[in-house]
Write a protein that holds these residues in place. Structure first.
Motif: not given
Length: 304
Positions: A179-188
């Motif tokens: 999950l390195e460099q993953v943003t909350l918006s990307a996950m959403w």
């Protein structure tokens, strides 16, 4: 065990199940499936309709409750017919299959200390252009891609690893989720993509996930976990381990250092975008990694 497990190396090693003799349960399960028209035993001319490894996965998923295992098995057989899974896999176009691997967990070409194939899923690699490419494909075709890749795992990777680990049967994988460099918006934005794959696998490819090691988890991971934990049953949730920013020591309890990607503290010069980097035993068995839909049967690569 809590929903999110912060595991020590010793705990992860202890999580590896010891083999036991479930022969009586398996034979009773086969008999029940045969009586229901869901299983054909081997004959002089033909092999069994389903191998023991597959049947045992369904038994384990239902804690050897034969009635519940039969219900899940029957539901899966119905699902396979509805989606014409065998023909879908047989005719899946090679270039599309190879391209689809960019969106899902990928086999590194290596195995853990117990012989299980090691997969990696680096979500940051699904950047905005790649997400747009994913979303440009119809939901139906995205689903078919997931199915084809699961078939590739259960029909090629797992039988190959079983062949190399004989007499031990390999029926599940170890997966590193980065999950390195993953943003909350990307996950959403990826939540639907991930949920479809997880739900389908839990229902139709049970007990193929042995250990999930989540590395480089961001500070907002508890929020993510509240979204995704309902996608998994309790048994699967118990296999998820949060290893933090320095996973190397813990991963080395599961995987030899030479088979851990350098990004996670090992020696393997492999990145998520790469094709499998086959270990020596696998190279000796199959040569180069084949492309497209293939099976591994009786020590050989076979076209479906």
């Amino acid at each position: 065990m809590s929903d999110i497990s912060h595991s020590t190396p010793e705990q992860l090693v202890a999580a590896i199940p010891v083999s036991d003799d479930r022969g009586q349960s398996l034979e009773a399960f086969k008999s029940k499936l045969h009586n229901a028209g869901l299983y054909q035993p081997p004959s002089d001319d033909t092999p069994a309709s389903h191998d023991d490894t597959t049947l045992l996965r369904f038994l384990r998923a239902r804690r050897y409750d034969i009635d519940k295992a039969q219900k899940q098995f029957s539901d899966t057989e119905t699902w396979r017919k509805q989606h014409n899974v065998d023909e879908l896999f047989r005719t899946f176009e090679t270039n599309e299959m190879e391209s689809s691997r960019r969106f899902y967990p990928r086999w590194t070409g290596r195995r853990d200390k117990t012989g299980l194939p090691v997969y990696v899923y680096r979500l940051a690699s699904l950047d905005t252009p790649l997400r747009k490419e994913l979303e440009s494909v119809s939901a139906e075709r995205r689903y078919q891609r997931i199915v084809a890749l699961y078939e590739a795992m259960t029909l090629f990777v797992l039988p190959l690893c079983s062949h190399l680990s004989a007499p031990t049967s390999i029926s599940s994988v170890t997966t590193i989720i980065d999950l390195e460099q993953v943003t909350l918006s990307a996950m959403w934005s990826l939540r639907s993509h991930l949920q479809v794959a997880s739900t389908m696998a839990t229902a139709n490819y049970p007990e193929t996930l042995h250990t999930i090691a989540i590395v480089n988890s961001p500070s907002f991971f508890p929020t993510i976990w509240n979204w995704i934990k309902t996608w998994f049953d309790e048994g699967t949730r118990s296999k998820i381990h949060i290893l933090g920013k320095n996973p190397g020591p813990t991963l080395r309890s599961l995987i030899d250092e030479k088979d851990i990607p350098q990004s996670y503290g090992g020696q393997l010069p492999w990145k998520f975008e790469d094709d499998p980097d086959l270990d020596d035993a696998i190279k000796e068995t199959i040569g180069d990694m084949p492309k497209g839909p293939v099976l591994f049967v009786d020590g050989s690569i076979v076209k479906p």
